[in-house]
Design an enzyme around this catalytic site. Structure first.
Site: not given
Length: 403
Positions: A141-142, A173, A290, A358, A361-362, A385
């Site tokens: 890649t360039e 990589t 939870r 999601q 949550g927090g 890739e």
């Protein structure tokens, strides 16, 4: 709600029509245990420090993981390609950076040498790469080149028995780690005129050992994810290497790499599947533990259905990469199937990371949470890739379109 191991959490990879041998199952379980007991506990620390864990890489080398698909005479394990995919999947389940270090170390670093190298090149480089004592990168890649090979600006001029290379590469990589020993560079080695008057570039691949004067591994990138994975831009200024460092036939550099990339996409799809599986496992665990308003959040149909879709994505992703892998190993055409697998699996990983975050949550927004790391890491799965758009191009062309 009682806590019990689900089929998904057990990472059951037996899929109808694609039976795993006892040897495959032993390897899968061995790597899964290593991922859970060694890689996962250290992942947050190394991610925070943005450091490649050389102790873990060394242990993977001692386990033979970097030599899985290579013959014993080159220091490998003599296993099939599915063995590599199973190992990459299990590592990607807990840490994508470690998974891609293995996948790229083999697929982009060692495999081009194995497929296209001379016997002398194989004997010199493959044993150390297969033992995990060294890493190699592939500089394709360039800034204006990658999928568009015609945009390659790096040049290599053959003069007095040496290649003199000038140019730059990016997003490479395993190119600047403490154990990186070489990078294969694609470069323009000549030009010819087409009948219509346009210029066709001759692209070749050349081995550039680390430490060669003029070869500079620039500072690593500040990336959104894959913080533990080693990724650098490279600069080459009047780099001299012997003519014998040509990898494969002159003018076949890009074509040979595309062939290698088709194989690599299958293993990359396995990495994506592992990431999708890791998000699913964490979501199941959290949804059962939870409690809100006196009951586990998994008792709510909305959460249960979201997790059910996550399971469906993992199952479909695994089917896709198994299909491509079994065709590859049987010597059948697999180019389109590899692109389907890469497309399907990368989207499954991104969608599962979003849904898992999601559900948490927090807590899903905290970097110490594995799903937060998967959320940051998974976007690159739709880019690396071969982007999603490139996979769609490959698939559509296989169907007879040339859009």
């Amino acid at each position: 709600m009682t806590m019990q191991m689900t089929r998904s959490e057990a990472a059951n990879t037996d899929v109808a029509g694609f039976e795993l041998t006892e040897e495959h199952l032993r390897l899968r379980d061995q790597v899964r245990d290593f991922a859970d007991t060694v890689v996962a506990p250290a992942a947050y620390d190394y991610d925070t420090r943005r450091s490649l864990p050389y102790d873990i890489i060394a242990e993977m080398g001692r386990m033979g993981l970097f030599g899985l698909p290579f013959p014993v005479e080159y220091g490998g394990q003599g296993k099939d390609y599915l063995s590599l995919c199973l190992a990459v999947e299990q590592l990607g389940r807990v840490d994508q950076s470690i998974g891609v270090t293995l996948e790229a170390g083999i697929g982009l670093g060692a495999m081009p040498i194995f497929r296209n190298g001379t016997e002398e090149q194989k004997q010199e480089w493959l044993p150390m790469l297969a033992r995990g004592e060294a890493l190699a990168g592939f500089g394709l890649t360039e800034a204006d080149a990658g999928s568009d090979a015609a945009g390659t600006k790096t040049t290599a001029e053959l003069r007095d028995g040496e290649w003199i290379i000038n140019g730059s590469k990016q997003f490479i990589t395993n190119s600047g780690s403490e154990i990186t020993k070489l990078v294969t560079i694609t470069a323009v080695t000549g030009e010819s005129e087409r009948p219509d008057g346009s210029v066709k570039k001759e692209l070749s691949a050349i081995l550039v050992p680390v430490g060669t004067p003029g070869f500079v591994q620039e500072p690593s990138y500040d990336k959104v994810g894959w913080h533990t994975s080693d990724t650098h831009p490279l600069t080459l200024t009047d780099v001299h290497v012997p003519e014998a460092n040509l990898l494969g036939e002159r003018g076949r550099g890009y074509a040979n790499f595309v062939q290698t990339l088709d194989e690599g996409r299958v293993a990359f799809a396995a990495l994506c599947t592992g990431a999708a599986q890791g998000c699913l496992d964490e979501a199941i665990r959290y949804a059962k533990s939870r409690n809100v308003f006196g009951r586990p959040i998994g008792a709510n149909q909305y959460i249960a259905f979201k997790i059910a879709r996550m399971q469906a994505r993992v199952h479909t992703a695994r089917l896709a990469y198994y299909d491509a892998c079994f065709k590859l190993m049987a010597g059948k055409p697999f180019k389109m199937e590899a692109s389907i697998a890469k497309l399907t699996c990368s989207e499954a990983a991104m969608d599962n990371a979003r849904d898992a975050t999601q559900i948490f949550g927090g807590y899903g927004f905290l970097n110490e949470n594995p799903v937060a790391r998967h959320y940051r890491d998974s976007k690159i799965l739709e880019i690396g890739e071969g982007t999603t758009e490139v996979q769609l191009m490959v698939i559509s062309r296989a169907l007879g379109f040339n859009a």
